[in-house]
Design a protein around this motif. Structure first.
Motif, PDB file in Angstrom:
ATOM      1  N   ILE A   4       0.836  -1.201   0.000  1.00  0.00           N
ATOM      2  CA  ILE A   4       0.000   0.000   0.000  1.00  0.00           C
ATOM      3  C   ILE A   4       0.869   1.248   0.000  1.00  0.00           C
ATOM      4  O   ILE A   4       1.875   1.327   0.712  1.00  0.00           O
ATOM      5  CB  ILE A   4      -0.910   0.023   1.251  1.00  0.00           C
ATOM      6  N   LEU A   5       0.461   2.232  -0.784  1.00  0.00           N
ATOM      7  CA  LEU A   5       1.075   3.566  -0.736  1.00  0.00           C
ATOM      8  C   LEU A   5       0.095   4.508  -0.071  1.00  0.00           C
ATOM      9  O   LEU A   5      -1.051   4.651  -0.515  1.00  0.00           O
ATOM     10  CB  LEU A   5       1.383   4.072  -2.150  1.00  0.00           C
ATOM     11  N   ILE A   6       0.530   5.149   1.000  1.00  0.00           N
ATOM     12  CA  ILE A   6      -0.282   6.157   1.678  1.00  0.00           C
ATOM     13  C   ILE A   6       0.334   7.514   1.395  1.00  0.00           C
ATOM     14  O   ILE A   6       1.454   7.809   1.822  1.00  0.00           O
ATOM     15  CB  ILE A   6      -0.376   5.893   3.186  1.00  0.00           C
ATOM     16  N   GLY A  13      -4.115   9.819   7.085  1.00  0.00           N
ATOM     17  CA  GLY A  13      -3.147   8.894   6.517  1.00  0.00           C
ATOM     18  C   GLY A  13      -2.379   8.126   7.566  1.00  0.00           C
ATOM     19  O   GLY A  13      -2.146   6.917   7.426  1.00  0.00           O
ATOM     20  N   SER A  14      -1.973   8.800   8.644  1.00  0.00           N
ATOM     21  CA  SER A  14      -1.189   8.121   9.677  1.00  0.00           C
ATOM     22  C   SER A  14      -2.020   7.079  10.419  1.00  0.00           C
ATOM     23  O   SER A  14      -1.505   6.016  10.796  1.00  0.00           O
ATOM     24  CB  SER A  14      -0.616   9.141  10.671  1.00  0.00           C
ATOM     25  N   THR A  15      -3.315   7.368  10.612  1.00  0.00           N
ATOM     26  CA  THR A  15      -4.192   6.394  11.275  1.00  0.00           C
ATOM     27  C   THR A  15      -4.361   5.152  10.410  1.00  0.00           C
ATOM     28  O   THR A  15      -4.303   4.017  10.897  1.00  0.00           O
ATOM     29  CB  THR A  15      -5.558   7.019  11.583  1.00  0.00           C
ATOM     30  N   VAL A  16      -4.578   5.351   9.107  1.00  0.00           N
ATOM     31  CA  VAL A  16      -4.707   4.218   8.187  1.00  0.00           C
ATOM     32  C   VAL A  16      -3.421   3.386   8.196  1.00  0.00           C
ATOM     33  O   VAL A  16      -3.465   2.147   8.239  1.00  0.00           O
ATOM     34  CB  VAL A  16      -5.029   4.693   6.758  1.00  0.00           C
ATOM     35  N   ALA A  17      -2.271   4.069   8.184  1.00  0.00           N
ATOM     36  CA  ALA A  17      -0.988   3.354   8.192  1.00  0.00           C
ATOM     37  C   ALA A  17      -0.860   2.471   9.432  1.00  0.00           C
ATOM     38  O   ALA A  17      -0.439   1.303   9.347  1.00  0.00           O
ATOM     39  CB  ALA A  17       0.164   4.353   8.127  1.00  0.00           C
ATOM     40  N   SER A  27       1.957  -6.486   3.309  1.00  0.00           N
ATOM     41  CA  SER A  27       3.387  -6.769   3.398  1.00  0.00           C
ATOM     42  C   SER A  27       4.223  -5.512   3.578  1.00  0.00           C
ATOM     43  O   SER A  27       5.269  -5.534   4.236  1.00  0.00           O
ATOM     44  CB  SER A  27       3.861  -7.509   2.148  1.00  0.00           C
ATOM     45  N   GLU A  28       3.778  -4.399   2.973  1.00  0.00           N
ATOM     46  CA  GLU A  28       4.563  -3.156   3.032  1.00  0.00           C
ATOM     47  C   GLU A  28       3.645  -1.945   2.959  1.00  0.00           C
ATOM     48  O   GLU A  28       2.645  -1.950   2.233  1.00  0.00           O
ATOM     49  CB  GLU A  28       5.571  -3.105   1.881  1.00  0.00           C
ATOM     50  N   ILE A  29       3.978  -0.920   3.721  1.00  0.00           N
ATOM     51  CA  ILE A  29       3.232   0.338   3.720  1.00  0.00           C
ATOM     52  C   ILE A  29       4.209   1.455   3.393  1.00  0.00           C
ATOM     53  O   ILE A  29       5.093   1.777   4.202  1.00  0.00           O
ATOM     54  CB  ILE A  29       2.584   0.609   5.090  1.00  0.00           C
ATOM     55  N   ILE A  30       4.080   2.021   2.211  1.00  0.00           N
ATOM     56  CA  ILE A  30       4.931   3.153   1.822  1.00  0.00           C
ATOM     57  C   ILE A  30       4.249   4.435   2.287  1.00  0.00           C
ATOM     58  O   ILE A  30       3.134   4.761   1.849  1.00  0.00           O
ATOM     59  CB  ILE A  30       5.144   3.193   0.298  1.00  0.00           C
ATOM     60  N   CYS A  31       4.884   5.142   3.177  1.00  0.00           N
ATOM     61  CA  CYS A  31       4.341   6.393   3.719  1.00  0.00           C
ATOM     62  C   CYS A  31       5.047   7.549   3.013  1.00  0.00           C
ATOM     63  O   CYS A  31       6.264   7.696   3.128  1.00  0.00           O
ATOM     64  CB  CYS A  31       4.574   6.470   5.219  1.00  0.00           C
ATOM     65  N   LEU A  42       6.300   8.784  11.536  1.00  0.00           N
ATOM     66  CA  LEU A  42       5.321   7.726  11.347  1.00  0.00           C
ATOM     67  C   LEU A  42       6.000   6.387  11.089  1.00  0.00           C
ATOM     68  O   LEU A  42       5.671   5.374  11.729  1.00  0.00           O
ATOM     69  CB  LEU A  42       4.382   8.074  10.183  1.00  0.00           C
ATOM     70  N   VAL A  43       6.952   6.364  10.177  1.00  0.00           N
ATOM     71  CA  VAL A  43       7.643   5.110   9.837  1.00  0.00           C
ATOM     72  C   VAL A  43       8.331   4.522  11.065  1.00  0.00           C
ATOM     73  O   VAL A  43       8.428   3.297  11.222  1.00  0.00           O
ATOM     74  CB  VAL A  43       8.641   5.341   8.686  1.00  0.00           C
ATOM     75  N   GLY A  44       8.770   5.413  11.962  1.00  0.00           N
ATOM     76  CA  GLY A  44       9.465   4.963  13.161  1.00  0.00           C
ATOM     77  C   GLY A  44       8.622   4.125  14.093  1.00  0.00           C
ATOM     78  O   GLY A  44       9.171   3.391  14.928  1.00  0.00           O
TER      79      GLY A  44
END
Length: 407
Positions: A4-6, A13-17, A27-31, A42-44
């Motif tokens: 997913i790309l957010i 967006g951060s809540t969805v992530a 498998s992967e969330i691109i923020c 967020l990624v942290g």
């Protein structure tokens, strides 16, 4: 496994992530955002997160981030919507946003029609799905409105009613983007009336309701919002032929904005004051604090004390069932500010809108969308609505429906 790309790592967006970080099928969330600090923070806290800087004004930048993803979740300001739609089509992926973009056509309603028709056709041609308007309102409230249709044979009138009752002791009129809030407050509302789309006066045509969980009579007014447009355009197929569809709004934001609108201070037309060119809207916006989004900031506001911590989201539908005239009233209940902070360290606005949006993302991840093309959140099937509500209950977002026979 889904990638997913957010785009846009603000409150929604951060809540969805964070929700998708818990999903086993992801498998992967691109923020991605232009704000690298926000992306890094967020990624942290994610297990599956990867950060990228993206310039949403550049379609090529979006396409580069979106290569190989199964879904783009667009949490950016509305002006970037067309760019993200075009990028999704270019890389042949699915698309989701929280509110329909204003960048398709100068007339927003015409832009919605173009999205349904032209963009719907283009997504269908590549066998992908675009779902627009998937926050809390529009979004969650649209699922609630669809649910009311299960109780009716025919529908005449629908009221979408929202009361933003959370008020801090400090000056904080809006719990979401002030520029969006003020633009909506000063915008011309749309209503679907007698089977036609009409424009109404901001803050006009009030209705009054009393809810026992709020404890007082509330004055709800006309407000520039998505629901009457989407539902009006879809009334025949999805809302049992409804002829009248309205959005009514109340709360501390309305109380703040109505007098300054009456004074002309939400105008975006330049005017001369003491020899200086001034845009009234910009002057007001300059003095509005940003919505709180960081844990320490929210904690501080709560510790200062709240005036109220309440709210209401209600759908009223009037129609007929088995030859009898009835009213179907559905109330949405969700955690307030204090409870939302205890649960997730966020505000109730972030919780309801972000979680509401994340449930639509979950439906993508679990392949619950059988439609191809472009739909809005009011166009779910009844099976999809039931699944959405079942998932919402696990987040303590519940619906209570009451059916009353009218004389």
């Amino acid at each position: 496994m889904k990638k997913i790309l957010i785009l846009g790592v603000g409150a929604q967006g951060s809540t969805v992530a964070q929700r998708m970080d818990e999903e086993p099928n992801v498998s992967e969330i691109i923020c991605a955002d232009y704000d690298e600090k926000a992306v890094s923070e967020l990624v942290g806290i994610l297990k599956k997160g990867k950060g990228m800087k993206v310039d949403a004004s550049d379609i090529e930048s979006i396409k580069a981030a979106a290569e190989g993803v199964d879904l783009i979740v667009n949490g950016l300001p509305l002006q970037f919507g067309k760019n993200v739609l075009e990028a999704a089509l270019a890389v042949k992926t699915n698309y989701q946003d929280f509110a329909a973009t204003e960048s398709i056509h100068k007339d927003w309603v015409e832009g919605i029609k173009i999205m349904y028709d032209e963009y719907g056709k283009r997504f269908k041609e590549i066998g992908k799905t675009a779902v627009i308007a998937t926050g809390s309102a529009p979004g969650l409230i649209c699922a609630a409105a669809r649910r009311t249709m299960q109780y009716l044979d025919t529908c005449d009138t629908i009221y979408n009613i929202v009361y933003e009752g959370v008020e801090a002791k400090r000056f904080l009129p809006f719990w979401w983007s002030p520029v969006t809030a003020l633009s909506d407050m000063g915008g011309i509302p749309n209503a679907f009336e007698n089977g036609e789309m009409i424009q109404t006066e901001p803050f006009g045509r009030p209705i009054y309701r009393t809810y026992d969980y709020v404890g007082k009579e509330i004055r709800f007014v006309e407000h520039d919002h998505d629901e009457p447009v989407h539902m009006g355009l879809n009334a025949k197929e999805f809302f049992k032929g409804a002829k009248n569809i309205y959005f009514k709004y109340a709360g501390s934001g309305v109380t703040f904005a109505e007098p300054i609108y009456r004074a002309g201070l939400l105008s975006k037309v330049p005017e001369e004051i003491d020899g200086q060119q001034v845009i009234p809207f910009n002057v007001v916006l300059k003095h509005i604090p940003p919505a709180p989004k960081y844990r320490d900031e929210i904690k501080e506001i709560i510790e200062e004390g709240l005036v109220t911590d309440s709210g209401a989201m209600v759908v009223e539908a009037i129609g007929e069932k088995d030859g009898k005239k009835i009213k179907v009233e559905t109330h949405v209940f969700a955690p307030g500010l204090i409870e939302s902070f205890k649960r997730a360290g966020i505000t109730s606005e972030m919780y309801l809108t972000g979680q509401g949006g994340a449930l639509f993302t979950k439906m993508f991840v679990e392949d619950k969308f059988t439609q191809t093309g472009l739909i809005s959140s009011d166009m779910l099937t009844f099976d999809q609505v039931d699944y959405y509500i079942k998932c919402a209950e696990k987040l303590d977002i519940t619906l209570d429906t009451k059916v009353t026979e009218l004389k």
